[in-house]
Motif scaffolding. Structure first.
Motif, mmCIF file in Angstrom:
data_model
loop_
_atom_site.group_PDB
_atom_site.id
_atom_site.type_symbol
_atom_site.label_atom_id
_atom_site.label_comp_id
_atom_site.label_asym_id
_atom_site.label_seq_id
_atom_site.Cartn_x
_atom_site.Cartn_y
_atom_site.Cartn_z
ATOM 1 N N MET A 1 10.304 28.581 13.069
ATOM 2 C CA MET A 1 9.711 27.566 13.940
ATOM 3 C C MET A 1 10.736 26.975 14.909
ATOM 4 O O MET A 1 10.353 26.329 15.888
ATOM 5 N N ASP A 2 12.030 27.173 14.611
ATOM 6 C CA ASP A 2 13.108 26.661 15.452
ATOM 7 C C ASP A 2 13.043 25.144 15.572
ATOM 8 O O ASP A 2 13.021 24.584 16.677
ATOM 9 N N VAL A 3 13.005 24.480 14.400
ATOM 10 C CA VAL A 3 12.982 23.018 14.366
ATOM 11 C C VAL A 3 14.048 22.540 13.382
ATOM 12 O O VAL A 3 14.561 23.307 12.577
ATOM 13 N N SER A 4 14.335 21.255 13.445
ATOM 14 C CA SER A 4 15.294 20.667 12.512
ATOM 15 C C SER A 4 14.600 20.368 11.185
ATOM 16 O O SER A 4 13.368 20.303 11.111
ATOM 17 N N GLN A 5 15.387 20.143 10.149
ATOM 18 C CA GLN A 5 14.832 19.828 8.829
ATOM 19 C C GLN A 5 13.976 18.554 8.853
ATOM 20 O O GLN A 5 12.858 18.547 8.325
ATOM 21 N N PRO A 6 14.446 17.451 9.469
ATOM 22 C CA PRO A 6 13.614 16.229 9.499
ATOM 23 C C PRO A 6 12.281 16.441 10.210
ATOM 24 O O PRO A 6 11.251 15.934 9.773
ATOM 25 N N VAL A 7 12.303 17.176 11.333
ATOM 26 C CA VAL A 7 11.056 17.434 12.065
ATOM 27 C C VAL A 7 10.105 18.262 11.204
ATOM 28 O O VAL A 7 8.908 17.989 11.135
ATOM 29 N N ARG B 1 -4.782 21.527 15.560
ATOM 30 C CA ARG B 1 -4.506 21.803 16.984
ATOM 31 C C ARG B 1 -4.664 20.547 17.823
ATOM 32 O O ARG B 1 -3.908 20.329 18.777
ATOM 33 N N GLU B 2 -5.639 19.715 17.476
ATOM 34 C CA GLU B 2 -5.872 18.486 18.245
ATOM 35 C C GLU B 2 -4.839 17.411 17.885
ATOM 36 O O GLU B 2 -4.297 16.746 18.759
ATOM 37 N N GLU B 3 -4.585 17.264 16.593
ATOM 38 C CA GLU B 3 -3.687 16.209 16.116
ATOM 39 C C GLU B 3 -2.245 16.458 16.545
ATOM 40 O O GLU B 3 -1.488 15.524 16.828
ATOM 41 N N LEU B 4 -1.832 17.733 16.603
ATOM 42 C CA LEU B 4 -0.442 18.091 16.907
ATOM 43 C C LEU B 4 -0.343 18.931 18.181
ATOM 44 O O LEU B 4 0.530 19.788 18.296
ATOM 45 N N ALA B 5 -1.232 18.671 19.119
ATOM 46 C CA ALA B 5 -1.339 19.512 20.316
ATOM 47 C C ALA B 5 -0.012 19.642 21.061
ATOM 48 O O ALA B 5 0.410 20.747 21.423
ATOM 49 N N SER B 6 0.657 18.530 21.291
ATOM 50 C CA SER B 6 1.908 18.575 22.062
ATOM 51 C C SER B 6 2.996 19.328 21.312
ATOM 52 O O SER B 6 3.701 20.163 21.875
ATOM 53 N N PHE B 7 3.116 19.044 19.999
ATOM 54 C CA PHE B 7 4.138 19.708 19.195
ATOM 55 C C PHE B 7 3.900 21.210 19.127
ATOM 56 O O PHE B 7 4.835 22.005 19.213
ATOM 57 N N LEU B 8 2.633 21.619 18.996
ATOM 58 C CA LEU B 8 2.302 23.039 18.852
ATOM 59 C C LEU B 8 2.278 23.787 20.186
ATOM 60 O O LEU B 8 2.126 25.008 20.199
ATOM 61 N N SER B 9 2.423 23.056 21.286
ATOM 62 C CA SER B 9 2.314 23.705 22.593
ATOM 63 C C SER B 9 3.441 24.701 22.864
ATOM 64 O O SER B 9 3.311 25.566 23.724
ATOM 65 N N LYS B 10 4.546 24.579 22.142
ATOM 66 C CA LYS B 10 5.655 25.507 22.389
ATOM 67 C C LYS B 10 5.513 26.805 21.611
ATOM 68 O O LYS B 10 6.398 27.665 21.672
ATOM 69 N N TYR B 11 4.416 26.949 20.854
ATOM 70 C CA TYR B 11 4.150 28.182 20.109
ATOM 71 C C TYR B 11 3.026 28.948 20.788
ATOM 72 O O TYR B 11 2.046 28.352 21.246
ATOM 73 N N THR B 12 3.159 30.263 20.856
ATOM 74 C CA THR B 12 2.300 31.086 21.712
ATOM 75 C C THR B 12 0.811 30.829 21.538
ATOM 76 O O THR B 12 0.106 30.623 22.511
ATOM 77 N N ASP B 13 0.297 30.851 20.283
ATOM 78 C CA ASP B 13 -1.142 30.656 20.115
ATOM 79 C C ASP B 13 -1.488 29.225 19.736
ATOM 80 O O ASP B 13 -2.648 28.898 19.483
ATOM 81 N N GLY B 14 -0.476 28.359 19.660
ATOM 82 C CA GLY B 14 -0.730 26.949 19.386
ATOM 83 C C GLY B 14 -1.191 26.643 17.981
ATOM 84 O O GLY B 14 -1.692 25.529 17.731
ATOM 85 N N GLN B 15 -1.018 27.573 17.024
ATOM 86 C CA GLN B 15 -1.470 27.270 15.665
ATOM 87 C C GLN B 15 -0.749 28.056 14.570
ATOM 88 O O GLN B 15 -0.890 27.743 13.390
ATOM 89 N N TRP B 16 0.025 29.091 14.929
ATOM 90 C CA TRP B 16 0.574 29.924 13.855
ATOM 91 C C TRP B 16 1.508 29.180 12.899
ATOM 92 O O TRP B 16 1.540 29.508 11.706
#
Length: 257
Positions: A51-57, A95-110
Motif C-alpha cells: 500500500m506504500d503507507v506508514s505504520q500509523p496510517v 469507497r465513500e468513507e475513504l474516497a480521498s485516501f483510496l484515490s491513489k490506488y488504481t481501482d479505488g478499493q483493492w
C-alpha cells in the motif's frame, strides 16, 4: 447502520489528500492475482509495503475497516462465505468513507479487499482450528484390550515347520487400516445426513470443514444442549443451509441413540 467513527475517517481523508499531493497524483496499481494471494496469507508488513503507507496510517486504516466490518460482515467466515449483497454494500461504504485516501490506488478499493480478506482469513482459520482441536480432545479414547496368556501357553513350543513349498498366495484387496476407517467414518456421517428429513447428505464437505467427519464427532455434537447446537449450526452453516434444514438437523441429532 452505524457508521465508523468520523474522526478516524476524517484523519484518513486528510492523510490521503496530503499523500496524493506529495506523490503528484501517482497511482499504485493493483497486485496481480498471484501477488494478491501471497499478501492475503502473508504478514501484515507486506500489505503495508504494497500500500506504500506508514505504520500509523495503516493502523488507522485497518481500525476504520474493522470497526465497520464487525457491524456489517460475519467476521467468523472467509471472504468467499460472506453474503454477496452485504459485501458489495460494505465496499460501497468504504469507497465513500475513504474516497480521498483510496484515490491513489488504481481501482479505488483493492486495499480494502486485501486487508479485509487477510483479516477474515486469519480470524476464521484460528477459530476453526481451535474448534477442531476441541473436538479431537472430546473424542472418546480407543479402548485397549489385553489378553492374558496362561502359563501352559507361555511354555508351549512352536509347532514344527511344514515340509514342502508354501501354498500359493490368494488374491486379496489389501487396504490400509487407517484408510478403511476413514471410509467408514465418511459413510457413517453421510448416512446420518441422509436420514435427516429433508436429506442433507450433499452438505457432507461442509461438515468435514467443521471437523465433523466421524461418528465420534456426531456423538460430541449430540451431547450439546439443543440451543447450543442450533446456535452453532446457524453461525457456521447459515448461507449454505436453510433455516428448515438446520432445524431438521438439530432434531435428528437429538434423536440419536
Amino acid at each position: 447502520m452505524k457508521p465508523a467513527p468520523l474522526g478516524s475517517a476524517y484523519r484518513m481523508q486528510h492523510q490521503g489528500n496530503e499523500s496524493a499531493a506529495d506523490d503528484g497524483h501517482r497511482t499504485i496499481p493493483r497486485p496481480t492475482p498471484a501477488e494478491f494471494r501471497k499478501l492475503v496469507s502473508g504478514p501484515q508488513e507486506n500489505i503495508i509495503r504494497a500500500m506504500d503507507v506508514s505504520q500509523p496510517v495503516f493502523e488507522e486504516f485497518k481500525k476504520i475497516l474493522r470497526d465497520q466490518a464487525v457491524m456489517m460482515l460475519d467476521c467468523e467466515r472467509f471472504i468467499h462465505e460472506q453474503v454477496p449483497d452485504i459485501w458489495a454494500i460494505y465496499l460501497d461504504w468504504a469507497r465513500e468513507e475513504l474516497a480521498s485516501f483510496l484515490s491513489k490506488y488504481t481501482d479505488g478499493q483493492w486495499p480494502v479487499e486485501l486487508y479485509i480478506e487477510h483479516y477474515l482469513s486469519k480470524k476464521t482459520y484460528a477459530k476453526r482450528h481451535a474448534f477442531r482441536a476441541k473436538i479431537t480432545k472430546l473424542r472418546p479414547a480407543p479402548k485397549t484390550v489385553r489378553v492374558k496368556s496362561s502359563a501352559s501357553e507361555r511354555g508351549a513350543s512352536l509347532p514344527p515347520a511344514p515340509g514342502g513349498p508354501p501354498p500359493p498366495y490368494e488374491d486379496h484387496d489389501f487396504v490400509q487400516p487407517h484408510a478403511a476407517n476413514d471410509d467408514v467414518d465418511n459413510v457413517t456421517v453421510e448416512n446420518f445426513l441422509k436420514t435427516v428429513n429433508p436429506d442433507i447428505s450433499h452438505f457432507l464437505p461442509a461438515f468435514e470443514e467443521l471437523g465433523i467427519s466421524s461418528e465420534a464427532d456426531l456423538v460430541v455434537v449430540r451431547s450439546w444442549a439443543p440451543g447450543v447446537r442450533k446456535d452453532f449450526f446457524e453461525r457456521e452453516l447459515m448461507g449454505k443451509m436453510s433455516a428448515l434444514q438446520i432445524q431438521a438437523l438439530n432434531i435428528k441429532l437429538g434423536e440419536m441413540n
